[in-house]
Design a protein around this motif. Structure first.
Motif, PDB file in Angstrom:
ATOM      1  N   ARG A 184      54.850  34.919  55.621  1.00  0.00           N
ATOM      2  CA  ARG A 184      54.551  35.075  54.198  1.00  0.00           C
ATOM      3  C   ARG A 184      55.425  34.208  53.305  1.00  0.00           C
ATOM      4  NH1 ARG A 184      53.830  40.637  55.510  1.00  0.00           N
ATOM      5  NH2 ARG A 184      55.948  41.059  54.796  1.00  0.00           N
TER       6      ARG A 184
ATOM      7  N   MET B 250      53.801  34.432  49.570  1.00  0.00           N
ATOM      8  CA  MET B 250      53.254  35.775  49.354  1.00  0.00           C
ATOM      9  C   MET B 250      54.372  36.781  49.142  1.00  0.00           C
ATOM     10  SD  MET B 250      49.952  35.865  49.190  1.00  0.00           S
ATOM     11  CE  MET B 250      49.104  37.336  49.741  1.00  0.00           C
TER      12      MET B 250
ATOM     13  N   ASP C 296      44.993  47.539  48.631  1.00  0.00           N
ATOM     14  CA  ASP C 296      45.858  46.419  48.332  1.00  0.00           C
ATOM     15  C   ASP C 296      45.443  45.158  49.083  1.00  0.00           C
ATOM     16  OD1 ASP C 296      47.865  46.087  46.520  1.00  0.00           O
ATOM     17  OD2 ASP C 296      49.428  46.033  48.053  1.00  0.00           O
ATOM     18  N   SER C 297      44.773  45.361  50.225  1.00  0.00           N
ATOM     19  CA  SER C 297      44.400  44.198  51.028  1.00  0.00           C
ATOM     20  C   SER C 297      43.482  43.274  50.238  1.00  0.00           C
ATOM     21  CB  SER C 297      43.719  44.662  52.307  1.00  0.00           C
ATOM     22  OG  SER C 297      42.504  45.306  52.006  1.00  0.00           O
TER      23      SER C 297
ATOM     24  N   LYS D 167      45.655  41.124  47.998  1.00  0.00           N
ATOM     25  CA  LYS D 167      46.352  40.105  48.785  1.00  0.00           C
ATOM     26  C   LYS D 167      45.402  39.001  49.185  1.00  0.00           C
ATOM     27  CE  LYS D 167      50.128  42.679  50.880  1.00  0.00           C
ATOM     28  NZ  LYS D 167      50.266  43.598  52.014  1.00  0.00           N
TER      29      LYS D 167
ATOM     30  N   GLY E 179      45.986  35.316  48.130  1.00  0.00           N
ATOM     31  CA  GLY E 179      46.158  34.375  49.235  1.00  0.00           C
ATOM     32  C   GLY E 179      45.214  33.183  49.142  1.00  0.00           C
TER      33      GLY E 179
END
Lengths: 256, 309, 393
Positions: free
Chosen positions: A52, A57, B185-186, B189, B193
């Motif tokens: 990450r 991230m 939450d995924s 992300k 991302g």
């Protein structure tokens, strides 16, 4: 800070703290272009945390503090004038659990590409969606149902959709955090084959808890233990002739 | 051995008794809903035996208390609609904005401080809001518009609408906050991302995912606005008035219910019973809204498998 | 921010991102300003109430001679000097016979007393809108310089009931009325709510009948409160003939309204008790009712209390249904039973808010301060209870 020609990412003295917890210690490694690099190690060793760091991230975790450099294309991505959003656009990520957006298959792929202005709505977008799905090996299975929700696919298909979604943004590097751990063996096999195909165009870094997987697909393997990078070498060397005792113990299944 | 059996039997009797008590308690709870419905329905039917139902829902003149009294509720519905609309125009953006800030941007420290403050807003009695609307907001609006050379009524729909909107903010923000936090939450992300900004992620991924819950919260707020009484009794007008101008005085269903029942009228006169006819409309509308709201939230729960809402 | 300056050696520079970051920031700013607006409204509102209500906790008194004689008992206005008659409170003078009754040796004496001033003078002294004649203002100003006019603690507010004379009106009968009404409410709603919750959570079979009850309870919670007033009027007063305006009817009406709040919170509390506690009980050979009574209910109790206090606070602030059943009657005397006509705190505020005299605005705001303080205290206590007994199973 010139990098070697085939080095894509250069990590220098990377330290990471979660509050008082020193999670990564002085990691330095060069990751090569168009290769698959596997990060292995027992759970909690810092391999996912390290992954990450490569697309910032960890910035999302407020307690995380990062020191050191991650140099990509002669630029430290932690420099003040680097935008983490731009970094993530160039360095895509696939997660452990398939996480398609609650939108149609088409929108799942087109969403980020449209926002980044890579394509405009219409024919060019259709083309990109098709190309990405073909590259991810999913086109034949979904071409007649692009408007169905992404969540209606099976787990393995969902994960390939997530890969297609990442490819559509046209990154240089793809980070994969245990992408097959939630999947069945057949889906896993498909994704592994896909990775071998994708490395021709992309640099792939994969975190895996499955040593056999690393052995099957990775060119380079890094072994992490308790926040330290113990050993980093060609996969064959790591598996057959490791230098460090700890690596050998882990490979032979003595712990982990 | 015999005493043992006896004890056992006594026990059984006692258990059955308790069980019976529990069932009757549950039955009373259910009967209440029907009690509300029927007590209103019967009186409303009595009203419609005296006055035309058709004129009630389409007529434009509401004049109780005179010899030739008329009960056309359209202007009352119009006033209710106008004030509710103003309230929602205030509450929806602010309530939703607050919910997004609390769930997506605020640090745990600020969240812990701000959320109870919003809950205080929810705990303020409506009579207090009404007083505030009548004493502070309404004169403020009159003065403000007077300085622009526009005349506004002291019982303007705007004053009660704004204050009602503020009252509803916590209704919308509290449920929306829960729903937004329940979005996995995924998904955030995944979007981050892909190189999306935080704002894009919230706007394009999180909010659409939470949409059923957000709509449900808004409907709940809407139903609360429709049934709100004290603010409008204290700050809105009594005059049935069909107009598009929010600066004029208007009346609402709840105001007319109160007005019809606090006087010294005969209980069985159409003047009094008209309150029950209006009450029946209110009951039906809020019931439908609530059923829609509940089914939406159930869909959301099933989609993301959350049980905490 | 440095990210906006283009740099040729920055491979991560992307001009299109500037606009996107700007939009993201604007969005964040919008959400921030929403909550700032909501909170500042709350602060403005509380500030406004304190600003309006705080002066009411003091009232103006004047130190003058009061003569207790046959003449002044016959015509109470005679008790004070002529020049003070337009400034002192009528209600205070009306209390003179009672003073004599309680203290007979006062008869035929003249005492120097702090006498309550009327509300117009009171408002003048507090710097509000007033209607006092110029000569009386002169008088008051002069007395004030001598220290014979001052603002003293407003005891009347807490010891009197409502009155048509503003300076004589108090919150006491409303407070008592609220207590009586809420008492009736809790006596009815608490056992009924908890029993319903226990039935639904522990005993009810999962069938259509149970689902019907659940849907019903959810809908009951969303019915506008004013409709419960219609129910109270039609059923309790008209059908059963219970006394209008009484805490009995008010309490019953509020009980039905609060029932779903108690049921929902009690169910949540029961559900949070882990199943292995029930199984342990069964393993010891206890019957279902024994398990619930001795093991599940005590563990769920703090949660049930929290929900009930929140329901109680909610009912305490409720006005609309009580207006419908007539609890806005003018109640100067404190009710002593649940069958007498009474008023409650929010209904008293409603009545005062509708009065034309400026002094009542102050009274209302002061009453609001009292009511909101009680409500915040109750809610804080409920949160404290929840935090204290919060157990992670």
């Amino acid at each position: 800070m010139k990098q070697e020609k085939n080095t894509k990412i250069q990590v220098r003295d990377l330290n990471l703290y979660y509050g008082d917890n020193h999670a990564l210690h002085n990691i330095s490694m060069d990751i090569q272009e168009n290769k698959i690099t596997a990060l292995i190690g027992p759970s909690g060793c810092g391999k996912s945390t390290f992954l990450r760091c490569l697309n910032r991230m960890n910035d999302l975790i407020t307690s995380a503090k990062i020191e050191g450099e991650v140099i990509i294309d002669d630029k430290n991505i932690y420099d003040k004038d680097v935008d983490e959003v731009a970094v993530r656009k160039r360095i895509g990520m696939v997660f452990q659990q398939p996480n398609p957006f609650p939108k149609s298959i088409y929108e799942n792929i087109a969403y980020a590409a449209l926002k980044h202005g890579i394509v405009k709505k219409g024919a060019s977008c259709d083309e990109l969606v098709e190309k990405s799905l073909i590259q991810a090996g999913l086109w034949e299975e979904v071409k007649h149902k692009l408007s169905e929700p992404g969540t209606s696919l099976s787990g393995g298909q969902q994960q390939r959709l997530c890969i297609a979604r990442t490819i559509a943004v046209q990154p240089d590097v793809i980070l994969m955090d245990e992408p097959t751990s939630a999947l069945d063996p057949i889906s896993t096999e498909k994704i592994e084959a896909l990775m071998l195909e994708l490395k021709k165009q992309y640099t792939i870094i994969i975190v895996t808890h499955n040593m056999q997987q690393a052995g099957r697909i990775a060119d380079m393997t890094a072994f992490f233990h308790m926040g330290d990078l113990i050993e980093y070498a060609e996969t064959e060397t790591i598996f057959i002739n490791p230098v460090e005792k700890k690596t050998e113990d882990y490979i032979t299944g003595r712990f982990g | 051995m015999k005493s043992f059996e006896l004890k056992q039997r006594n026990h059984g009797l006692k258990e059955q008794l308790i069980h019976l008590c529990l069932i009757s308690a549950a039955a009373i709870s259910v009967l209440t809903t029907f009690g509300v419905l029927f007590s209103i329905l019967f009186e409303a039917i009595e009203f419609f035996q005296m006055r035309s139902f058709w004129y009630f829902i389409t007529g434009t003149e509401w004049s109780p208390g005179v010899d030739n009294s008329k009960f056309g509720a359209l202007p009352i519905f119009a006033g209710t609609f106008m004030i509710t609309f103003i309230a929602m125009a205030v509450a929806l953006p602010i309530g939703l904005g607050s919910a997004i800030f609390l769930s997506e941007y605020a640090s745990p420290f600020w969240r812990d401080k701000l959320k109870p403050l919003l809950e205080i807003l929810a705990g303020i009695p409506t009579v207090v809001y009404g007083f505030f609307a009548a004493i502070t907001v309404a004169p403020g609006i009159v003065n403000f518009f007077a300085s622009l050379g526009i005349q506004a009524s002291f019982n303007s729909a705007l004053a009660s609408g704004i204050v009602m909107g503020i009252m509803i903010i916590p209704v919308i923000s509290s449920l929306s906050d829960d729903v937004i936090r329940a979005v996995p939450d995924s998904l955030r992300k995944a979007s981050l991302g892909l190189g999306m900004t935080e704002g894009e992620t919230i706007f394009n991924i999180v909010l659409p995912s939470a949409l059923p819950g957000i709509i449900s919260a808004s409907i709940l707020g809407l139903s609360k606005a429709l049934g709100e009484t004290m603010i409008v009794v204290m700050a809105a007008g009594l005059r049935p008035n069909m107009t598009w101008n929010p600066l004029e005085d208007m009346t609402t269903v709840t105001v007319r219910i109160v007005d019809a029942l606090v006087g010294d009228n005969e209980f069985n006169s159409p003047d009094t019973l008209s309150a029950f006819a209006l009450g029946l409309v209110l009951f039906a509308v809020t019931l439908v809204l609530n059923v829609i709201s509940l089914s939406l939230i159930r869909k959301f729960k099933e989609k993301y498998k959350v049980n905490t809402l | 921010m440095s990210r906006s300056t283009p740099k040729s050696d920055n491979p991560f520079y992307d001009a299109s991102l500037n606009a996107r970051h700007f939009r993201a920031k604007a969005f964040k700013l919008f959400t921030l300003s929403s909550i700032v607006f909501a909170i500042s409204f709350l602060l403005f509102f509380l500030g406004d109430m304190v600003y309006k209500g705080l002066p009411d906790f003091q009232q103006a008194y004047i130190k003058i001679d009061v003569s207790y004689s046959e003449k002044s008992l016959a015509s109470i206005r005679q008790a004070v000097d002529k020049k003070y008659r337009r400034v002192v409170s009528r209600s205070w003078l009306r209390g003179i016979p009672r003073q004599v009754e309680a203290n007979p040796e006062l008869m035929n004496t003249t005492q120097t007393r702090w006498v309550l001033l009327n509300h117009q003078v009171d408002q003048y002294l507090k710097g509000h809108y007033y209607k006092v004649k110029a000569k009386n203002i002169k008088l008051i100003d002069a007395m004030q310089k001598e220290g014979k006019v001052e603002l003293q603690f407003n005891e009347i507010f807490f010891t009197h009931g409502d009155s048509k004379i503003p300076e004589n009106s108090g919150f006491k009968s409303a407070i008592i009325g609220s207590i009586l009404t809420l008492l009736v409410m809790m006596v009815v709603a608490f056992p009924l709510g908890v029993m319903t919750a226990v039935y639904l959570e522990e005993f009810a079979p999962d069938n259509r009948w149970t689902q019907l009850i659940e849907i019903n309870i959810n809908n009951l919670a969303a019915i506008p409160s004013i409709l419960f007033g219609l129910l109270g009027l039609a059923v309790f007063i008209t059908l059963f003939g219970m006394p209008r305006s009484s805490p009995l009817v008010g309490g019953l009406t509020l009980a039905l309204m609060t029932l779903p709040v108690i049921i929902v919170s009690a169910r949540a509390a029961l559900r949070s008790v882990p199943d292995n506690i029930r199984q342990a009980g069964y393993g010891l050979g206890l019957t279902k009712i024994q398990v619930v009574q001795d093991h599940v209910l005590p563990l769920a109790f703090p949660g049930i209390m929290t929900g009930s206090i929140i329901g109680l606070a909610h009912a305490m602030g409720e006005t609309a249904p009580l207006i419908i059943i007539g609890m806005i009657a003018f109640i100067p005397d404190t009710p002593t039973s649940i069958f007498e006509a009474a008023t409650v705190m929010p209904a008293q505020l409603f009545t005062w808010a509708g009065m034309p005299e400026r002094a009542y605005v102050e009274r209302t705001a002061a009453g609001i301060m009292v009511l909101i303080s009680v409500l915040i205290t109750m809610n804080t206590f409920a949160i404290y209870l929840r935090k204290k007994f919060e157990v992670k199973w």
